[in-house]
Scaffold this motif. Structure first.
Motif: not given
Length: 558
Positions: A190, A199, A212, A241, A243-249
């Protein structure tokens, strides 16, 4: 890692006699259960090998009887792991014959990379493609590794590090050679908004992924610090889970997204996005922590933790063993090929617990059945040099005696409910079977990556258990790591009588600290003698003879 407290776990025990097992293997009897074997599943064509040669991939196939076809051609398909049958891309063709060779481009680090695909042979019958072989992966990804480093192998003595300890000098003071820790993808993947740790962008197979910067830099510092202390590093890759984000989901398997809470979920090998992301992560880790880029060196990677513990550590909704192992094998292949394509000297391990033939949780799988099924797929789809990470805890976990377990839970044969340090011979002998050997015929690397002993019922017992277990591990050349859990007590675990640390909650040393410090050191015999006095028998005698105390009811015929 971060071992759960299972109040209902039970068992602990002694050892299988190698001569008996060897005689059984020689006689042709297999310990495998069910109908699984390493032969093809009734398909007429066998893929004998798929290997990287230069910038190409060469696949060798053979068959006893040539399957009928519309046009007299074999078609070699390159499937992504989420594709089944003749669904992927035709990468090469050859005329049908008793043997054939396919040569095609590896296309490394491009949108059409073949590095982690699975290959199968098909023919056209009635205008449609029909699969006529099992799947097979590339088995020598290290052939293209450009960041291969010399491994830091110099001893088995290790520990799960406690990052809350202000002074890391303890790791040196203890005389350790190894350290183990978790690598949580949920916190690594992320974006960051900290300008001091921007990043990290990483482009792989034509797509850019984001890591990250702050978290990755923290791992860089940690791993490098351990390397500078002379410690070999093992990292356990967890898929949380946090970190829930578009980069890990996309990393969580779709069949794990039902809301079940778990510290580790099955890797997503069922969808294109998740599969591509995993490939990039594997390559990123293999490169960054190769020891060649200035960010530290990780020699050993465990793919998941206790993956047979489905509802506790590697969650997938299905309770079918084959479904779960098949999904895990796909992820394992991705990480194996991705990491070793960067650092060819890295070892890649699976991870199972001590519940060999008895479950403490009905939602989990027996570790023996899981290991058998995993090995079946590895042999069927291309044998590679995978390693076994095993956790031989006492059973129950709060049993303080590593040298005398409860006989109803631990036996000296392959039907034992649990495998602990007391009967670790069962596992060692099992891994000597021909079906379990590495491609070069050697016994696989075995890492005892997690075991610990409670002081809740006496610090002397904890100390003696530690000495007994370490000496037992050190007596086997096949065991490459003995990683103790843990450095400091955990208050939550102590509620279940699991005071497993070498240190108390306040950081003060227990006697076990000094016993472990002495193992492998010049004063080792002094502490062996102390442990022998606690046990009431010479620890070296117990280890060297692989037997239990007669008062615990065991004999060589048991």
């Amino acid at each position: 890692m971060n071992k759960k407290s299972r109040n209902t776990i039970i068992g602990s025990a002694i050892v299988v006699v190698m001569a008996i097992l060897a005689a059984i293997v020689v006689s042709g009897v297999s310990f495998w259960n069910g109908s699984m074997n390493s032969e093809a599943a009734g398909r007429p064509v066998t893929i004998d090998s798929v290997t990287i040669q230069g910038t190409d991939v060469v696949a060798q196939v053979s068959c006893k009887s040539i399957p009928s076809s519309d046009d007299g051609n074999f078609y070699l398909f390159g499937d992504e792991v989420y594709e089944d049958g003749a669904q992927g891309k035709v990468v090469a063709t050859a005329k049908t014959s008793k043997s054939a060779t396919f040569t095609f481009s590896l296309n490394l680090n491009t949108e059409d990379s073949n590095l982690s695909r699975k290959f199968l042979v098909a023919v056209k019958q009635g205008g449609s493609y029909v699969q006529v072989s099992d799947e097979h992966y590339i088995t020598n990804p290290e052939a293209v590794a450009t960041f291969t480093s010399i491994r830091n192998d110099h001893g088995i003595k290790g520990l799960l590090a406690d990052l809350e300890m202000e002074d890391t000098y303890e790791l040196s003071e203890l005389g350790l050679q190894q350290v183990i820790y978790n690598f949580d993808l949920g916190t690594v993947c992320g974006l960051t908004d900290d300008p001091a740790y921007p990043t990290i962008e990483y482009t792989y197979d034509g797509t850019t992924y984001y890591f990250n910067g702050h978290t990755v830099t923290s791992y860089d510092t940690l791993i490098s610090q351990w390397n500078n202390m002379g410690l070999q590093v093992t990292m356990v890759i967890l898929n949380s889970d946090d970190v829930q984000s578009p980069y890990t989901a996309d990393l969580m398997h779709p069949d794990s997204r039902d809301g079940h809470e778990c510290p580790g979920y099955a890797f997503n090998t069922a969808e294109e996005g998740g599969t591509k992301h995993l490939k990039a992560i594997a390559a990123f880790l293999g490169e960054r922590y190769s020891g060649m880029t200035g960010h530290g060196q990780v020699d050993n990677w465990c793919i998941g933790n206790e993956v047979n513990a489905r509802t506790e550590w590697y969650y997938l909704q299905s309770d079918d063993l084959d479904t779960n192992v098949n999904a895990y094998v796909k992820a394992f292949r991705i990480f194996y090929n991705g990491i070793k394509s960067m650092n060819g000297s890295a070892n890649i391990y699976n991870s199972i617990d001590q519940e060999w033939n008895r479950k403490s949780n009905p939602g989990c799988f027996l570790s023996k059945a899981y290991l058998d099924t995993f090995n079946y797929y590895m042999n069927r789809e291309g044998n590679i040099n995978w390693g076994l990470s095993f956790h031989p805890y006492n059973s129950p976990l709060f049993d303080p005696y590593a040298w005398k377990g409860q006989s109803q839970y631990v036996s000296r044969n392959i039907k034992t409910p649990y495998i602990t340090m007391q009967n670790i011979d069962v596992l060692i002998d099992y891994m000597h079977q021909a079906d379990f050997l590495a491609p070069d015929g050697s016994v696989r690397s075995i890492s005892l990556a997690e075991q610990g002993y409670t002081s809740s019922f006496g610090e002397d017992y904890q100390s003696a258990s530690l000495v007994y277990s370490y000496l037992m591990a050190a007596s086997y050349p096949d065991i490459d790591a003995f990683l103790l859990f843990r450095q400091t007590d955990n208050a939550h675990e102590m509620e279940s009588n699991l005071a497993l640390g070498l240190n108390n909650l306040d950081g003060s040393h227990k006697p076990a600290y000094y016993y472990y410090q002495a193992m492998g050191a010049a004063n080792q015999q002094e502490y062996i003698d102390k442990a022998s006095a606690i046990i009431g028998m010479d620890v070296k005698y117990l280890v060297d003879n692989r037997i239990l105390l007669t008062r615990s009811g065991w004999s060589l015929d048991s």
